[in-house]
Design a protein around this motif. Structure first.
Motif, PDB file in Angstrom:
ATOM      1  N   ASN A  79      25.024  23.795 -89.862  1.00 39.48           N
ATOM      2  CA  ASN A  79      25.688  24.626 -89.692  1.00 39.48           C
ATOM      3  C   ASN A  79      26.789  25.328 -90.069  1.00 39.48           C
ATOM      4  N   PRO A  80      26.927  26.887 -90.617  1.00 42.37           N
ATOM      5  CA  PRO A  80      27.276  27.466 -90.882  1.00 42.37           C
ATOM      6  C   PRO A  80      28.776  27.860 -90.902  1.00 42.37           C
ATOM      7  N   GLY A  81      28.683  28.181 -89.280  1.00 38.54           N
ATOM      8  CA  GLY A  81      29.166  27.834 -87.789  1.00 38.54           C
ATOM      9  C   GLY A  81      30.621  27.003 -88.350  1.00 38.54           C
ATOM     10  N   ILE A  82      30.180  25.773 -88.363  1.00 39.20           N
ATOM     11  CA  ILE A  82      30.823  24.532 -88.231  1.00 39.20           C
ATOM     12  C   ILE A  82      31.846  24.784 -89.633  1.00 39.20           C
ATOM     13  N   PRO A  83      33.584  24.833 -89.578  1.00 41.49           N
ATOM     14  CA  PRO A  83      34.494  24.843 -90.445  1.00 41.49           C
ATOM     15  C   PRO A  83      34.787  23.882 -91.536  1.00 41.49           C
ATOM     16  N   TYR A  84      35.285  24.086 -92.883  1.00 36.20           N
ATOM     17  CA  TYR A  84      35.635  23.104 -93.339  1.00 36.20           C
ATOM     18  C   TYR A  84      36.364  21.971 -93.238  1.00 36.20           C
ATOM     19  N   ASP A  85      36.790  22.432 -92.378  1.00 31.61           N
ATOM     20  CA  ASP A  85      37.875  21.592 -92.431  1.00 31.61           C
ATOM     21  C   ASP A  85      37.639  20.480 -90.696  1.00 31.61           C
ATOM     22  N   ASN A  86      36.883  20.620 -89.850  1.00 30.05           N
ATOM     23  CA  ASN A  86      35.856  20.231 -89.148  1.00 30.05           C
ATOM     24  C   ASN A  86      36.754  18.296 -89.787  1.00 30.05           C
ATOM     25  N   PRO A  87      37.145  17.564 -88.713  1.00 31.96           N
ATOM     26  CA  PRO A  87      37.928  16.498 -89.038  1.00 31.96           C
ATOM     27  C   PRO A  87      36.548  15.422 -89.617  1.00 31.96           C
ATOM     28  N   LEU A  88      35.004  15.927 -89.291  1.00 33.32           N
ATOM     29  CA  LEU A  88      34.069  14.894 -89.560  1.00 33.32           C
ATOM     30  C   LEU A  88      33.289  15.514 -91.054  1.00 33.32           C
ATOM     31  N   VAL A  89      33.092  17.023 -90.797  1.00 37.01           N
ATOM     32  CA  VAL A  89      32.757  17.328 -92.843  1.00 37.01           C
ATOM     33  C   VAL A  89      33.990  17.099 -93.544  1.00 37.01           C
ATOM     34  N   ALA A  90      35.466  17.687 -93.177  1.00 36.54           N
ATOM     35  CA  ALA A  90      36.189  17.164 -93.950  1.00 36.54           C
ATOM     36  C   ALA A  90      36.181  15.122 -94.761  1.00 36.54           C
ATOM     37  N   GLU A  91      35.484  14.710 -94.398  1.00 34.87           N
ATOM     38  CA  GLU A  91      35.817  13.262 -94.807  1.00 34.87           C
ATOM     39  C   GLU A  91      34.359  13.789 -95.824  1.00 34.87           C
ATOM     40  N   PHE A  92      33.484  14.086 -95.255  1.00 31.70           N
ATOM     41  CA  PHE A  92      32.609  14.510 -96.180  1.00 31.70           C
ATOM     42  C   PHE A  92      32.976  15.388 -97.692  1.00 31.70           C
ATOM     43  N   VAL A  93      33.448  16.186 -97.328  1.00 29.94           N
ATOM     44  CA  VAL A  93      34.196  16.755 -98.113  1.00 29.94           C
ATOM     45  C   VAL A  93      35.440  15.826 -99.533  1.00 29.94           C
ATOM     46  N   GLN A  94      36.127  15.226 -98.760  1.00 27.71           N
ATOM     47  CA  GLN A  94      36.925  14.027 -99.543  1.00 27.71           C
ATOM     48  C   GLN A  94      36.537  12.766 -99.643  1.00 27.71           C
ATOM     49  N   LYS A  95      34.933  12.924 -99.966  1.00 25.29           N
ATOM     50  CA  LYS A  95      34.109  12.031-100.606  1.00 25.29           C
ATOM     51  C   LYS A  95      33.428  12.225-101.578  1.00 25.29           C
ATOM     52  N   ASN A  96      33.244  14.302-101.521  1.00 28.01           N
ATOM     53  CA  ASN A  96      32.557  14.415-102.623  1.00 28.01           C
ATOM     54  C   ASN A  96      30.774  14.697-102.525  1.00 28.01           C
ATOM     55  N   THR A  97      30.306  14.605-101.244  1.00 28.90           N
ATOM     56  CA  THR A  97      29.390  14.222-100.106  1.00 28.90           C
ATOM     57  C   THR A  97      28.824  15.877-100.538  1.00 28.90           C
ATOM     58  N   PRO A  98      27.270  16.680-101.311  1.00 26.68           N
ATOM     59  CA  PRO A  98      26.782  17.927-101.442  1.00 26.68           C
ATOM     60  C   PRO A  98      27.044  18.054 -99.615  1.00 26.68           C
ATOM     61  N   ILE A  99      27.508  19.409 -99.938  1.00 24.64           N
ATOM     62  CA  ILE A  99      27.270  19.987 -98.261  1.00 24.64           C
ATOM     63  C   ILE A  99      27.059  21.170 -98.817  1.00 24.64           C
ATOM     64  N   ILE A 100      25.575  21.909 -97.497  1.00 27.29           N
ATOM     65  CA  ILE A 100      25.142  22.663 -98.382  1.00 27.29           C
ATOM     66  C   ILE A 100      24.636  23.746 -96.837  1.00 27.29           C
ATOM     67  N   THR A 101      24.804  24.402 -96.513  1.00 29.78           N
ATOM     68  CA  THR A 101      23.906  25.554 -95.605  1.00 29.78           C
ATOM     69  C   THR A 101      22.287  25.283 -95.353  1.00 29.78           C
ATOM     70  N   GLU A 102      21.349  26.460 -94.443  1.00 28.84           N
ATOM     71  CA  GLU A 102      20.689  26.049 -94.376  1.00 28.84           C
ATOM     72  C   GLU A 102      19.626  27.393 -95.244  1.00 28.84           C
ATOM     73  N   ALA A 103      20.281  27.726 -95.308  1.00 25.57           N
ATOM     74  CA  ALA A 103      19.860  28.930 -97.064  1.00 25.57           C
ATOM     75  C   ALA A 103      19.748  28.619 -98.217  1.00 25.57           C
ATOM     76  N   GLU A 104      20.100  27.210 -98.117  1.00 31.13           N
ATOM     77  CA  GLU A 104      19.982  27.323 -99.719  1.00 31.13           C
ATOM     78  C   GLU A 104      18.786  26.795-100.080  1.00 31.13           C
ATOM     79  N   LEU A 105      17.970  25.713 -98.288  1.00 35.70           N
ATOM     80  CA  LEU A 105      16.831  24.885 -98.462  1.00 35.70           C
ATOM     81  C   LEU A 105      15.952  26.340 -98.952  1.00 35.70           C
TER      82      LEU A 105
END
Length: 458
Positions: A79-105
């Motif tokens: 969700n665009p409003g969830i910041p990248y420093d959200n603990p769960l999102v930050a885990e995926f940033v650390q793992k280099n998992t691609p993170i997109i928003t629905e607009a990309e789809l």
């Protein structure tokens, strides 16, 4: 419904059950992905979860479990409003998992004529005007989607290569759109918004520039030319730059000169004939005109739209007239710049309703506009004392404290006279008293209807 075959058998986590998240989850599931959908809250409507499960989606609600990061997801759709420093999102940033928003789809799905709009202010009005102009005489479908309240991917799935899609995109959405490639991009303006999310102004500007990141010289970037900084920002794009200027700073695109609107020297209409109020709406019109002319739209269609379109709800929206008082709902004015331009749109005396969430800043910048346009002010919300201080500095003769935007309406009426404008333009976010600016604006309109006994004019 079109699908995205590249996601077949991919493991995808969708974070957030907003409109975009739910549509992304459904699209990915129907494209053959193995989808897990997670929301920190538990939906009040149980049918939401039932529908997702019926599509074979694993649903987790009530928290963002950190152990989701231990799964081997190929992709996260956030969700665009969830910041990248959200603990769960930050885990995926650390793992280099691609993170997109629905607009990309949506960008991956749509193969037609794409026009994308961003900016600090004016996005929705510019998007709507552009869509109306392009649709006026078109033989094909012309739709809008994105941050305007309609899922990009959901609309894209219904359109063909011959159709046109005009998308409004926020800085939050643009951070997750690596393949977005509009043929025409519009940046209405850039101020200093959402720094609590982006941390720095440069980060915010970079997010906005993602709208033009994949453009080439065969594409167009329509850019507000009225500030030197915006001109410099435009030079960071590889696209062909098309300026628009209310201050007559360039004749290479659309511009206003001596109260008349032109496109590259060609007269279009008088600025006073634009139905929308205010200088900011002249700017929005100029941006839309540039997109329309680049898309081959006739002048007659442009003029028809600008003479008839009365505004987007909550954005300097005309509500009604009663006993020679005009009521306007500008609840979307959640920052100082928006209220500045709103006040400049009126030649009549203004009774201003202003206040809201205290974000720590003061309102001295509004003093010149108060002096020129405001005869009385009703202040409310967390920042009412700071707003009152600016009003006192401007020597506004009538300053009234009220509880909120609803109770302010009868107070404004008491001090009004025939010929006045009663304007809700808060210059602040609504979250101290209302869940959104939309709710604040709706409650304001209801209060006006109760006071006057009349219904909002649409």
């Amino acid at each position: 419904m079109q699908i995205l075959k590249q996601y077949q058998d991919k493991k995808v986590l969708v974070l957030g059950f907003g409109i975009s998240g739910l549509n992304a989850a459904e699209l990915l599931a129907k494209s053959g992905a193995q989808v897990v959908a997670n929301d920190q809250a538990t939906p009040k409507d149980p049918t939401i979860v039932d529908h997702l499960k019926s599509l074979g989606i694993e649903v987790i609600t009530g928290s963002n479990p950190l152990d989701l990061a231990d799964r081997s997801f190929d992709l996260v759709v956030k969700n665009p409003g969830i910041p990248y420093d959200n603990p769960l999102v930050a885990e995926f940033v650390q793992k280099n998992t691609p993170i997109i928003t629905e607009a990309e789809l949506g960008a991956e799905l749509f193969q037609g004529h794409l026009v994308s709009v961003t900016g600090s202010n004016g996005k929705t009005t510019t998007t709507t005007l552009t869509q109306l102009m392009l649709a006026h005489d078109s033989k094909h479908q012309v739709k809008y989607a994105g941050n305007i309240g309609v899922s990009f991917s959901k609309v894209a799935a219904t359109l063909s290569e011959e159709d046109t899609l005009v998308t409004e995109l926020s800085s939050f959405q643009l951070l997750g759109t690596p393949t977005l490639h509009p043929h025409i991009a519009i940046i209405t303006n850039i101020f200093s918004n959402h720094l609590d999310y982006h941390k720095t102004r440069e980060n915010y500007i970079n997010a906005k520039l993602n709208i033009t990141r994949n453009q080439t010289k065969d594409d167009y970037l329509i850019m507000n030319w009225d500030r030197d900084e915006w001109q410099r920002i435009a030079q960071r794009s590889q696209a062909t730059i098309i300026p628009f200027s209310r201050q007559n700073k360039s004749h290479d695109g659309s511009y206003e000169e001596d109260g008349k609107i032109y496109w590259r020297g060609e007269y279009i209409m008088d600025a006073d004939d634009i139905r929308l109020i205010g200088p900011q709406n002249v700017e929005n019109a100029l941006a839309a005109i540039a997109a329309a002319k680049l898309s081959g739209v006739q002048n007659s269609a442009i003029v028809d739209v600008l003479k008839s379109f009365g505004g987007v709800r909550h954005r300097l929206q005309y509500v009604l007239e009663y006993k020679d008082r005009l009521f306007y709902n500008d609840s979307k004015s959640t920052d100082i710049e928006a209220t500045e331009v709103a006040l400049q749109g009126f030649k009549r005396p203004v009774i201003l309703l202003a206040g809201g969430l205290d974000r720590g800043y003061t309102f001295e910048r509004l003093v010149p506009y108060f002096k020129k346009h405001v005869k009385a002010i009703i202040v409310f919300g967390q920042c009412k004392d700071k707003m009152k201080a600016a009003a006192e500095q401007a020597n506004i003769p009538t300053i009234i404290e009220s509880e909120n935007a609803i109770t302010a309406v009868p107070e404004a009426w008491k001090v009004s006279a025939p010929g006045d404008v009663i304007l809700l333009s808060p210059a602040n976010a609504s979250w101290d008293q209302f869940p959104s600016f939309e709710v604040r604006g709706d409650r304001f309109i209801e209060a006006v209807e109760k006071l006057t006994g009349r219904k909002e004019q649409k």
